[in-house]
Design a protein around this motif. Structure first.
Motif, PDB file in Angstrom:
ATOM      1  N   GLY A  31      -4.185   3.038   1.763  1.00  0.00           N
ATOM      2  CA  GLY A  31      -3.589   4.096   2.562  1.00  0.00           C
ATOM      3  C   GLY A  31      -3.043   5.241   1.737  1.00  0.00           C
ATOM      4  O   GLY A  31      -3.093   6.406   2.149  1.00  0.00           O
ATOM      5  N   THR A  32      -2.535   4.930   0.561  1.00  0.00           N
ATOM      6  CA  THR A  32      -2.024   5.977  -0.326  1.00  0.00           C
ATOM      7  C   THR A  32      -3.127   6.972  -0.670  1.00  0.00           C
ATOM      8  O   THR A  32      -2.928   8.180  -0.584  1.00  0.00           O
ATOM      9  CB  THR A  32      -1.468   5.350  -1.620  1.00  0.00           C
ATOM     10  OG1 THR A  32      -0.427   4.453  -1.268  1.00  0.00           O
ATOM     11  CG2 THR A  32      -0.954   6.401  -2.566  1.00  0.00           C
ATOM     12  N   TRP A  33      -4.297   6.464  -1.019  1.00  0.00           N
ATOM     13  CA  TRP A  33      -5.401   7.348  -1.403  1.00  0.00           C
ATOM     14  C   TRP A  33      -5.963   8.077  -0.193  1.00  0.00           C
ATOM     15  O   TRP A  33      -6.388   9.232  -0.295  1.00  0.00           O
ATOM     16  CB  TRP A  33      -6.492   6.568  -2.125  1.00  0.00           C
ATOM     17  CG  TRP A  33      -5.959   5.945  -3.377  1.00  0.00           C
ATOM     18  CD1 TRP A  33      -5.812   4.617  -3.627  1.00  0.00           C
ATOM     19  CD2 TRP A  33      -5.451   6.623  -4.537  1.00  0.00           C
ATOM     20  NE1 TRP A  33      -5.255   4.440  -4.852  1.00  0.00           N
ATOM     21  CE2 TRP A  33      -5.026   5.649  -5.441  1.00  0.00           C
ATOM     22  CE3 TRP A  33      -5.313   7.965  -4.873  1.00  0.00           C
ATOM     23  CZ2 TRP A  33      -4.481   5.959  -6.677  1.00  0.00           C
ATOM     24  CZ3 TRP A  33      -4.772   8.273  -6.115  1.00  0.00           C
ATOM     25  CH2 TRP A  33      -4.365   7.291  -6.988  1.00  0.00           C
ATOM     26  N   VAL A  34      -5.963   7.432   0.946  1.00  0.00           N
ATOM     27  CA  VAL A  34      -6.448   8.085   2.172  1.00  0.00           C
ATOM     28  C   VAL A  34      -5.559   9.282   2.515  1.00  0.00           C
ATOM     29  O   VAL A  34      -6.041  10.373   2.828  1.00  0.00           O
ATOM     30  CB  VAL A  34      -6.500   7.069   3.341  1.00  0.00           C
ATOM     31  CG1 VAL A  34      -6.689   7.765   4.669  1.00  0.00           C
ATOM     32  CG2 VAL A  34      -7.606   6.058   3.110  1.00  0.00           C
ATOM     33  N   ILE A  35      -4.253   9.101   2.426  1.00  0.00           N
ATOM     34  CA  ILE A  35      -3.307  10.176   2.742  1.00  0.00           C
ATOM     35  C   ILE A  35      -3.380  11.293   1.706  1.00  0.00           C
ATOM     36  O   ILE A  35      -3.408  12.480   2.056  1.00  0.00           O
ATOM     37  CB  ILE A  35      -1.862   9.628   2.835  1.00  0.00           C
ATOM     38  CG1 ILE A  35      -1.745   8.625   3.973  1.00  0.00           C
ATOM     39  CG2 ILE A  35      -0.858  10.758   2.996  1.00  0.00           C
ATOM     40  CD1 ILE A  35      -2.054   9.174   5.341  1.00  0.00           C
ATOM     41  N   VAL A  36      -3.442  10.923   0.426  1.00  0.00           N
ATOM     42  CA  VAL A  36      -3.503  11.928  -0.634  1.00  0.00           C
ATOM     43  C   VAL A  36      -4.738  12.812  -0.476  1.00  0.00           C
ATOM     44  O   VAL A  36      -4.682  14.018  -0.707  1.00  0.00           O
ATOM     45  CB  VAL A  36      -3.476  11.249  -2.027  1.00  0.00           C
ATOM     46  CG1 VAL A  36      -3.870  12.206  -3.132  1.00  0.00           C
ATOM     47  CG2 VAL A  36      -2.097  10.672  -2.299  1.00  0.00           C
ATOM     48  N   ARG A  37      -5.837  12.224  -0.045  1.00  0.00           N
ATOM     49  CA  ARG A  37      -7.080  12.992   0.139  1.00  0.00           C
ATOM     50  C   ARG A  37      -7.150  13.683   1.500  1.00  0.00           C
ATOM     51  O   ARG A  37      -8.146  14.332   1.813  1.00  0.00           O
ATOM     52  CB  ARG A  37      -8.285  12.088  -0.054  1.00  0.00           C
ATOM     53  CG  ARG A  37      -8.404  11.595  -1.488  1.00  0.00           C
ATOM     54  CD  ARG A  37      -9.666  10.837  -1.691  1.00  0.00           C
ATOM     55  NE  ARG A  37     -10.804  11.664  -1.388  1.00  0.00           N
ATOM     56  CZ  ARG A  37     -11.735  12.009  -2.244  1.00  0.00           C
ATOM     57  NH1 ARG A  37     -11.649  11.617  -3.480  1.00  0.00           N
ATOM     58  NH2 ARG A  37     -12.748  12.741  -1.864  1.00  0.00           N
ATOM     59  N   GLY A  38      -6.129  13.521   2.323  1.00  0.00           N
ATOM     60  CA  GLY A  38      -6.114  14.176   3.630  1.00  0.00           C
ATOM     61  C   GLY A  38      -7.115  13.601   4.608  1.00  0.00           C
ATOM     62  O   GLY A  38      -7.662  14.321   5.435  1.00  0.00           O
ATOM     63  N   MET A  39      -7.352  12.302   4.542  1.00  0.00           N
ATOM     64  CA  MET A  39      -8.349  11.665   5.401  1.00  0.00           C
ATOM     65  C   MET A  39      -7.719  10.590   6.288  1.00  0.00           C
ATOM     66  O   MET A  39      -8.306   9.539   6.523  1.00  0.00           O
ATOM     67  CB  MET A  39      -9.453  11.060   4.538  1.00  0.00           C
ATOM     68  CG  MET A  39     -10.201  12.086   3.706  1.00  0.00           C
ATOM     69  SD  MET A  39     -11.394  11.346   2.603  1.00  0.00           S
ATOM     70  CE  MET A  39     -12.639  10.834   3.760  1.00  0.00           C
ATOM     71  N   ALA A  40      -6.524  10.846   6.796  1.00  0.00           N
ATOM     72  CA  ALA A  40      -5.824   9.846   7.606  1.00  0.00           C
ATOM     73  C   ALA A  40      -6.605   9.492   8.870  1.00  0.00           C
ATOM     74  O   ALA A  40      -6.602   8.340   9.307  1.00  0.00           O
ATOM     75  CB  ALA A  40      -4.434  10.333   7.958  1.00  0.00           C
ATOM     76  N   PHE A  41      -7.273  10.442   9.458  1.00  0.00           N
ATOM     77  CA  PHE A  41      -8.031  10.202  10.678  1.00  0.00           C
ATOM     78  C   PHE A  41      -9.199   9.244  10.418  1.00  0.00           C
ATOM     79  O   PHE A  41      -9.608   8.493  11.304  1.00  0.00           O
ATOM     80  CB  PHE A  41      -8.523  11.530  11.249  1.00  0.00           C
ATOM     81  CG  PHE A  41      -9.184  11.430  12.589  1.00  0.00           C
ATOM     82  CD1 PHE A  41      -8.675  10.634  13.599  1.00  0.00           C
ATOM     83  CD2 PHE A  41     -10.332  12.159  12.855  1.00  0.00           C
ATOM     84  CE1 PHE A  41      -9.285  10.551  14.836  1.00  0.00           C
ATOM     85  CE2 PHE A  41     -10.948  12.088  14.090  1.00  0.00           C
ATOM     86  CZ  PHE A  41     -10.431  11.284  15.074  1.00  0.00           C
TER      87      PHE A  41
END
Length: 156
Positions: A31-41
């Motif tokens: 989740g950390t990497w998903v959020i950092v890359r702006g791909m939460a959706f």
């Protein structure tokens, strides 16, 4: 009802707690990497987009994990194809496949007679049903996730 069949016995609850902790660690790392890359959706969409794979695997008698993984791969590849060839943004590509895959999963479930009582269990799961083999798979996934994050942290 014996201790081994009682779903609230200490053994079941301990495995559920350990499984929940392992999932939390894996989700925190990924989740950390998903959020950092702006791909939460993307995370939300993949979770719902795995429904057709899970449903088909259940109907055909294959392991559910295999169906979920195959569905996630198809969705990920589809997002890339839509983004490149149709020149759609990532959010639009993710949104289209999110809805499409979820609808396909609902169609599979509604046409299979065996899902009358299992649909809720497939959609939401049962943490008390975690077995020793599941804990082993989760442990390997956590180790692989942490190793990948540590080795590829710069590129991520």
């Amino acid at each position: 009802m014996s201790l081994l069949t009682d779903p609230f016995s200490l053994e079941f609850v301990q495995r559920a707690l350990l499984g929940g902790v392992l999932v939390a660690v894996l989700c925190a790392v990924a989740g950390t990497w998903v959020i950092v890359r702006g791909m939460a959706f993307l995370g939300e969409a993949l979770a719902h987009g795995m429904l057709p794979g899970v449903a088909l695997a259940t109907v055909l008698g294959f392991p559910v994990l295999l169906g979920a993984a195959a569905s996630a791969v198809v969705m990920s590849l589809g997002i890339g194809v839509l983004q490149r060839r149709a020149r759609l943004s990532y959010d639009t590509s993710i949104g289209l496949l999110f809805v499409g895959m979820l609808a396909l999963g609902v169609i599979v479930i509604s046409h299979a007679g065996s899902f009358a009582t299992d649909a809720t269990a497939i959609l939401f799961g049962d943490i008390l049903a975690i077995g020793t083999d599941d804990l082993l798979v989760l442990g390997i996934a956590v180790a692989a996730g942490i190793a990948a994050a540590a080795l590829a942290h710069r590129s991520l």
